[in-house]
Design an enzyme around this catalytic site. Structure first.
Site, PDB file in Angstrom:
ATOM      1  N   GLU A 228       0.571  -1.398   0.150  1.00 52.87           N
ATOM      2  CA  GLU A 228       0.173   0.045   0.050  1.00 52.87           C
ATOM      3  C   GLU A 228       0.729   1.195  -0.055  1.00 52.87           C
ATOM      4  O   GLU A 228       0.583   2.305   0.802  1.00 52.87           O
ATOM      5  CB  GLU A 228      -1.053   0.165   1.297  1.00 52.87           C
ATOM      6  CG  GLU A 228      -1.768  -1.253   1.116  1.00 52.87           C
ATOM      7  CD  GLU A 228      -2.831  -1.062   2.291  1.00 52.87           C
ATOM      8  OE1 GLU A 228      -2.656  -0.405   3.297  1.00 52.87           O
ATOM      9  OE2 GLU A 228      -3.632  -1.956   2.424  1.00 52.87           O
TER      10      GLU A 228
ATOM     11  N   GLU B 155      -6.264 -10.755  -1.096  1.00 60.70           N
ATOM     12  CA  GLU B 155      -7.174 -10.546   0.074  1.00 60.70           C
ATOM     13  C   GLU B 155      -8.370 -10.608  -0.427  1.00 60.70           C
ATOM     14  O   GLU B 155      -9.079  -9.757   0.072  1.00 60.70           O
ATOM     15  CB  GLU B 155      -6.697  -9.414   0.980  1.00 60.70           C
ATOM     16  CG  GLU B 155      -5.231  -9.094   1.017  1.00 60.70           C
ATOM     17  CD  GLU B 155      -4.786  -7.995   1.756  1.00 60.70           C
ATOM     18  OE1 GLU B 155      -5.447  -7.367   2.320  1.00 60.70           O
ATOM     19  OE2 GLU B 155      -3.450  -7.612   1.946  1.00 60.70           O
TER      20      GLU B 155
END
Ligand code: GLA
Length: 561
Positions: free
Chosen positions: A364, A485
């Site tokens: 991220e 995810e």
């Protein structure tokens, strides 16, 4: 109090902690136990559909009747004395006081013999406090068939000196259990217990007669999931994992920097050597999951080395002092290299037989507009990055990949992992970076987190087409792609209303993955069943809270046909 009243009380408590569970933990999977301030108002309006209709209360006391026959000390040489007291109480008039404790391990235990059967699940709720500032540790201990003492930590309260209501601790004991108890210890001052109950959870047996997800996709890509140590306490969760997700395990939280970087050991090393460029680490928190993966030979994704979030501030500060000055780029680069080196060295030394087949080196780092994050401490400014604070830009990413390439074990592929990875600005930044890293030989793949929103179906974000375009782009780069995810929410608390829309959506996403199976090596779901998801109220997974396959499960299987 009659049994009906008692059940209502339990329902209220469970409802409150459901709210707390959903709102307080945005970054992890299930915690297996929730604490809320005992003085908090009780709110029954959860909206969450949790049925405890068949829940059986096996044991309850608030000590007002003076009966403490289910309690004892852990062993005969434990000096703790147990007595009912009127001195302090949270509910009713009395509580149990455990006094005269000499060591941290001394304390009261609740005997489970005759209460809990092997391989069934139970829920423990307790109101507890320690007299001084120490927290109370709650753990399950039992003797196994070889006479060995097994301990499973269940929960640690916040600071002592006040009541803590700890609810929904899931407890189960294995087949070979001989005798067991719930222990309350930590600190050395008096421990008080007030309300305590043990409920049998409705059995949530898995469906053994349906197809296995990882079997269906075995020629295409690995199918796996993320779990935390508390998931391993649930027999049915483990059964679900072993049937459908046995090709890959991601440790939900415990391999993140917050859990691995060890402040005490780093400070001790600094004090002893004057060197604060060698941060010290520990894999203690991840041990239950890693031990489990090893026992079943399940490959593990390492998640994650470098992230702005869930990383301690002291890691970036002079003398490891969270309030100190930010370190120089030179010192941070030295810390980064030493951290990555010791991380991989220790992991492979402790678990030489686990196949650590993938690693999210950086998580991220790019914003949706294709720029680095704002510089700062994310514990102070939401979303800010201490990495950017130190380097002024995203140049730390290349350093991290270079070190990871140098120290990762053979066969461990290196990924850049992100969410909203289908949005143009971010996608372009990732592609540009990955092409550069590919030319330099320091990256193997892109991790698409894929936290998706079905919403009501027609307004899904991203749309299946948008997601497919991103998948096409990443897959065309000649790098591996992993869906790392995956979960896809429907509107909060909407029951089963949008399950068909969710099924249709999952089918589109998985059909796209199947089309790209030559470039995709793993599809990992973020959790096993809706109730244990970090986005539980949006019911984003393939199995419901009773471990029953939802329409989305069947549509995912169909996407392969
Ligand atoms: C991000 C992280 C994961 C996890 C989820 C929320 O996607 O990469 O590790 O924290 O958020 O549970």
């Amino acid at each position: 109090m009659n049994k009906k009243l008692l059940l209502i009380l339990c329902l209220i408590i469970c409802s409150v902690c459901m709210i707390t569970a959903c709102s307080s933990d945005s970054s992890s999977g299930s915690q297996g136990g929730v604490e809320f301030a005992a003085d908090e108002d009780v709110n029954e309006e959860t909206g969450k559909q949790v049925s405890y209709d068949s829940t059986e209360i096996l044991f309850y006391t608030n000590f007002d009747d003076g009966d403490i026959s289910r309690f004892s000390t852990r062993s005969a040489d434990d000096p703790t004395s147990l007595a009912v007291t009127e001195e302090i109480s949270k509910s009713g008039k009395k509580s149990l006081c455990a006094s005269g404790r000499k060591s941290e391990k001394d304390g009261p235990v609740l005997k489970l013999d005759g209460l809990c059967e092997a391989n069934k699940e139970y829920c423990l709720n307790v109101t507890v406090m320690q007299k001084d500032k120490s927290p109370v540790n709650i753990s399950l201990e039992y003797t196994d068939s070889n006479g060995g003492l097994q301990t499973q930590p269940l929960f640690t309260t916040k600071e002592g000196g006040r009541w803590h209501s700890v609810t929904q601790l899931v407890v189960s004991v294995p087949e070979d259990y001989q005798s067991g108890y719930i222990c309350f210890d930590g600190g050395t001052s008096d421990i008080y217990i007030d309300f305590i109950n043990v409920m049998a959870l409705p059995s949530a047996d898995i469906e053994f007669d349906i197809e296995s997800l990882c079997e269906v996709f075995k020629d295409d890509f690995k199918v796996g999931t993320a779990i935390t140590p508390s998931d391993l306490r649930s027999v049915s969760t483990v059964a679900l994992l072993e049937k459908h997700f046995n090709q890959s395990i991601t440790v939900g939280n415990e391999l993140k920097p917050d859990y691995v970087l060890n402040l005490d050991a780093s400070l001790a090393y600094f004090k002893e050597t004057g060197d604060d460029e060698h941060p010290q680490i520990s894999f203690e928190a991840a041990k239950p999951v890693l031990d489990y993966a090893r026992s079943l030979n399940i490959p593990v994704r390492v998640h994650t080395l470098v992230w702005h979030s869930q990383t301690p501030t002291w890691f970036f500060k002079e003398g490891y002092d969270p309030k100190g000055n930010w370190v120089s780029q030179e010192k941070m680069t030295a810390r980064l290299e030493n951290y990555i080196k010791v991380y991989f060295e220790t992991l492979t030394e402790l678990y030489p037989d686990i196949n650590f087949y993938a690693c999210d080196v950086v998580n991220e780092a790019w914003m949706e507009n294709g720029r680095p994050r704002q510089a700062g401490d994310c514990k102070v400014t939401d979303g800010a990055s201490a990495w950017v604070k130190i380097y002024g830009d995203n140049s730390f990413i290349e350093k991290a990949f270079t070190f990871a390439r140098k120290y990762a074990p053979e066969g461990c592929k290196l990924y850049y992992n992100d969410y909203n990875e289908y949005m143009d600005g971010k996608l372009n930044a990732i592609v540009e970076m990955a092409e550069d890293f590919k030319a330099k030989g320091i990256i193997d793949g892109i991790g698409m987190q894929s936290h998706l929103d079905v919403r009501k179906g027609t307004d899904a974000f991203p749309s299946v087409d948008m997601y497919k375009r991103a998948l096409d782009t990443y897959c065309s780069m000649g790098l591996d792609v992993q869906i790392t995810e995956l979960d896809a929410t429907v509107p909060n608390n909407s029951g089963e209303k949008y399950f068909e829309a969710q099924a249709e959506y999952y089918k589109g996403i998985m059909a796209a993955a199947y089309e790209h199976r030559d470039n995709i090596s793993a599809v990992i779901f973020w959790g096993l069943s809706d109730d244990k998801s970090w986005r539980a109220s949006g019911q984003p997974l393939l199995f419901d809270g009773n471990n029953k396959a939802k329409p989305a499960f069947y549509s995912v299987i169909e996407s392969r046909k």
